[in-house]
Structures are given as structure tokens and as C-alpha cells.
Design an enzyme around this catalytic site. Sequence first.
Site, PDB file in Angstrom:
ATOM      1  N   PHE A  80       0.844  -1.196   0.000  1.00 35.03           N
ATOM      2  CA  PHE A  80       0.000   0.000   0.000  1.00 35.03           C
ATOM      3  C   PHE A  80       0.878   1.245   0.000  1.00 35.03           C
ATOM      4  O   PHE A  80       2.056   1.209   0.364  1.00 35.03           O
ATOM      5  CB  PHE A  80      -0.932   0.010   1.223  1.00 35.03           C
ATOM      6  CG  PHE A  80      -0.208   0.046   2.541  1.00 35.03           C
ATOM      7  CD1 PHE A  80       0.107   1.254   3.155  1.00 35.03           C
ATOM      8  CD2 PHE A  80       0.173  -1.125   3.179  1.00 35.03           C
ATOM      9  CE1 PHE A  80       0.773   1.286   4.368  1.00 35.03           C
ATOM     10  CE2 PHE A  80       0.847  -1.106   4.395  1.00 35.03           C
ATOM     11  CZ  PHE A  80       1.153   0.106   4.991  1.00 35.03           C
ATOM     12  N   CYS A  81       0.292   2.347  -0.443  1.00 33.03           N
ATOM     13  CA  CYS A  81       0.964   3.651  -0.439  1.00 33.03           C
ATOM     14  C   CYS A  81      -0.107   4.730  -0.301  1.00 33.03           C
ATOM     15  O   CYS A  81      -1.275   4.421  -0.080  1.00 33.03           O
ATOM     16  CB  CYS A  81       1.800   3.838  -1.700  1.00 33.03           C
ATOM     17  SG  CYS A  81       0.849   3.723  -3.239  1.00 33.03           S
ATOM     18  N   THR A  82       0.265   5.980  -0.422  1.00 31.25           N
ATOM     19  CA  THR A  82      -0.661   7.075  -0.134  1.00 31.25           C
ATOM     20  C   THR A  82      -1.890   7.067  -1.037  1.00 31.25           C
ATOM     21  O   THR A  82      -3.024   7.032  -0.566  1.00 31.25           O
ATOM     22  CB  THR A  82       0.055   8.429  -0.250  1.00 31.25           C
ATOM     23  OG1 THR A  82       1.246   8.404   0.539  1.00 31.25           O
ATOM     24  CG2 THR A  82      -0.851   9.558   0.215  1.00 31.25           C
TER      25      THR A  82
END
Length: 307
Positions: A174-176
Site C-alpha cells: 500500500f501507499c498514499t
Amino acid sequence: MYICAALYKFVELNDYKELREPLYQTLIANDVKGTLLLAREGINGTICGTREAIDNVLNYLRSDERFADIEHKESPSDEQAFYRTKVKLKKEIVTLGVDWVDPKSSVGTYVDPEKWNDLIADPEVLVIDTRNEYEYAVGTFEGAINPKTDTFREFPEYVKQHLDPEKHKKVAMFCTGGIRCEKSTAYLKEQGFDEVYHLKGGILKYLEMMPEDNSRWNGECFVFDQRVTVKHGLEQGEYDQCYACRMPITAEEMQSEHYQKGVSCPHCYDKTSTEQKERFAERERQIQLAKARGEKHIRDGKLESLS
């Protein structure tokens, strides 16, 4: 009330250089600020403006058939989140530094926010936060691994040193906003990893959709604008940011003897010279003078870059 719109799309743009000026002029005409990146592989960025202005820019983009289905994520801001308007030409719209990775041809499995909790609760799933260390420090998902990277360029080396497709059968990342995971999952697929997942819409979509009492997110989410962080419901967070080192800082850290607004914080006090501190102090003085005149200093020291 302002609207921040984060958007990206991987799409072949052979004429990306020619797209720059008309896109920039559209932003200026609508008084929309922020940064958009254009490259042969697509578009990426975050912009901020009034409701009408953001709609105008999105409609302009979608009038190009290549961007007709571009998705974006919105969050509110009490004030303009950026001070400048920039459209930059880049080699990559998010820099992994590996030329042959192409999310348009191979990417991981998208997981909707409402199904994310079940996935990361699976003990067979290795959960990796693909963001930088200073972002991880502000908040992350329960049980997520911190690769301890300072830039996204370091992620391939992390994979080389710590991940094995024979050992790690299921990997969730996951990331922003999702764009870094487009490339990180594509990279893992090319490296022989079979079951690779990523959070659709990123942390921002998760925080928007998931009630806090049913969330596995701990802390706040760092964002690359004047808000610094956001919380559940995408409300503005409690962190500020140090101009000198760009690290997010808490109210407690601002009580430190090593904190001086615009000059230093506990993270960087011992890492900058006297000359640098003097330069930062003069810059902060100019910012305060501009505010006293009812003006905005062109750069107030908070992070505007995308990584």
C-alpha cells in the site's frame, strides 16, 4: 473551502511535452495550484482549488480520450494547500528507477478498502508499506513492514535483499494514493512473485471509506502539501512540518529546546550548520513579514514534492 484532488494514470503519451503548456494555462486560468507531472508513461499529481475550479480542470483533462476514465481522489482543505502552480516534464511520473517496469502491461491485484482488513489479517500475507520512512513514522497499517527507504528508488534493492518469491507467496502493498504500488506490484510480478496485491485508491481512499472503529490504520497519513497529514475521514491531521529537514513533527516535538520554527527540530538540529540555521532564520523572518502584510510567501517551507 478548497478541494485537493490527487490523480494519476499510466497511459502512453508520446506528445507529453506538447501537453504541458495548455495544461498549465488551464490551471492558471482556474487559479488551481499544485504540481502535475507529465511523462511518456502518463500523468500524476495533486492539485488544489475551489470546487468549480477543480471540476473545470478535470473536465479539461477528460476531454482528451486518453484521460477520459482518469480517476481522482478528493479531500477537503480549509485553505489553499499549495503556493505555486507547476506542470513538470519527467522521465517517470513516479520514480522507481527501473525502465522496464510497465504497470500498463502487468500489475498486482487491486483490493477494495472494504476487503483490505481481511487480506492483511491473513497470516500468510506479507504486508509492506512502500512509502518512505518518514511517512511510515506518522502512521501505517497494523503489522505492516517498514522497508526503511528514504526514496522510492531504493525499493528494488529492498526487494532484492529481503524478499523471495519461493518464501513469500502472498504479498500485499500500500501507499498514499496508489501510484507507487502500481509500479511496486508490477516490479514484483516481473521478479517472479505470483500473488501480489495492492490497496485500491491507496491509504487516502481507505481513510475516506472505512469508519475509524473498523479500521486497522494506526496514526495519521502524510500528504505532500500544506496540510502535512490527514486522519480518518480525510480531516486535517495534527502534525506540522520542519522547514529545515521536511520531517513531520508533533506538538510535543515543537516543545523541544531544539525546535525553532522554520529553522530546526529534534530530527535535524545536529545535522545542519550554523550558517544554514542563520539562512533558515532569515527566511522565516521574511515569511512572517509577508504574513503581517497579508501576503503569502512564495514558499513557506512545507513539502510540495511528489515521491
